[in-house]
Design a protein around this motif. Structure first.
Motif, PDB file in Angstrom:
ATOM      1  N   GLN A   4      75.212 -33.503  21.752  1.00  0.00           N
ATOM      2  CA  GLN A   4      76.471 -34.202  21.490  1.00  0.00           C
ATOM      3  C   GLN A   4      76.635 -34.502  19.996  1.00  0.00           C
ATOM      4  N   ASN A   5      75.568 -34.890  19.342  1.00  0.00           N
ATOM      5  CA  ASN A   5      75.644 -35.220  17.913  1.00  0.00           C
ATOM      6  C   ASN A   5      75.796 -33.980  17.033  1.00  0.00           C
ATOM      7  N   ARG A   8      80.824 -30.041  18.344  1.00  0.00           N
ATOM      8  CA  ARG A   8      82.157 -30.566  18.672  1.00  0.00           C
ATOM      9  C   ARG A   8      82.896 -29.494  19.461  1.00  0.00           C
ATOM     10  N   GLN A  97      81.582 -35.776  23.674  1.00  0.00           N
ATOM     11  CA  GLN A  97      80.551 -36.232  22.748  1.00  0.00           C
ATOM     12  C   GLN A  97      80.082 -37.653  23.019  1.00  0.00           C
TER      13      GLN A  97
END
Length: 274
Positions: A4-5, A8, A97
């Motif tokens: 998630q980090n 995108r 995210q």
């Protein structure tokens, strides 16, 4: 969280890109992809650490179309990931995210998914959020003065599908938060004094909401009496209209339970009449 980090979401819907995901190396290098690419990338990451997962295609949306299981056809518009466990199945939404591990919300809940396994495609049903899961627990105190003005404080915990509905409040900027809260409570003249949101990222995630609001002329003065609405929040909820000769069923797509506790502090010199 690593995936998630690092990534995108970017939508790819034309040509071969509308069907075939980017390879995992490309997503890792560029840091973006569509639902197909991000699901495939997450599958590759899990494979490296020995966790089996399956690519799955599904019809996403809060109110999905009817899915025909007896006729092979393209009825999907989204890709997610399926993690088979010995006693359960975890579904991963790889384009969000912020969603906690295993939370899919009303975007892909309670419907068929075509899971691609080593032996071919299989239809599996995604997680169903029950009434017990979709729980709102709220405690509100309404402190009235002799002029009918009120100070309202509330503590609420939003669970299940309601967690996803409240996530936008947690993520919004300060000014947007204020607008969203005031629009939601729908109390004329309300002034927001304090607000706080907490994201409880547990197996059953929850958004905790704390508000402090001044509401001028909340109560109506009528001679020596004060008329007070005992339900300050969510007063505009609707139920299906009564029909004597109903021909169609009433369908509740997702059951939920709302538990409200309201404490009203009345001004000195007043007593409850009815």
């Amino acid at each position: 969280r690593q995936m998630q980090n690092k990534t995108r979401y970017v939508s790819v819907q034309v040509g071969i890109g509308g069907w075939q995901p980017f390879d995992a190396e490309t997503v890792d290098r560029l840091g973006y992809g569509d639902c197909k690419a991000l699901s495939n990338y997450t599958k590759a990451l899990l494979s490296v650490v020995g966790i089996k997962s399956y690519y799955a295609i599904i019809n996403a949306g809060e109110y999905p179309d009817i899915f025909y299981t007896d006729f092979p056809s393209n009825q999907s518009n989204h890709a997610i990931l399926c993690l088979p466990l010995s006693n359960d199945t975890i579904w991963l939404e790889c384009t969000n995210q912020h969603a906690p591990f295993g939370y899919i919300g009303d975007f892909t809940d309670d419907r068929e998914a075509l899971v691609i396994t080593e032996t071919g495609g299989k239809l599996l049903h995604t997680k169903v959020y029950t009434a017990a899961d979709n729980l709102l627990e709220r405690s509100t105190t309404l402190n009235l003065d002799a002029s009918g003005n009120a100070m309202l404080t509330t503590n609420a915990r939003h669970n299940g599908i309601l967690y996803g509905d409240r996530m936008g409040y947690f993520l919004a900027g300060t000014e947007d938060k204020k607008k969203m809260i005031l629009n939601d409570i729908n109390l004329p003249g309300a002034m927001l004094k304090k607000f706080d949101y907490q994201d409880i990222r547990a197996e059953s995630p929850a958004i905790v909401e704390n508000l402090e609001i001044d509401v001028p002329r909340y109560a109506t003065l009528a001679g020596t009496r004060m008329l007070v609405s005992v339900v300050p929040l969510d007063r505009l909820g609707e139920v299906p209209k009564k029909v004597k000769n109903r021909k169609s069923d009433v369908v509740i797509r997702r059951a939920k339970v709302l538990l409200d506790s309201v404490t009203i502090i009345i001004p000195e010199g007043y007593q409850v009449e009815s």
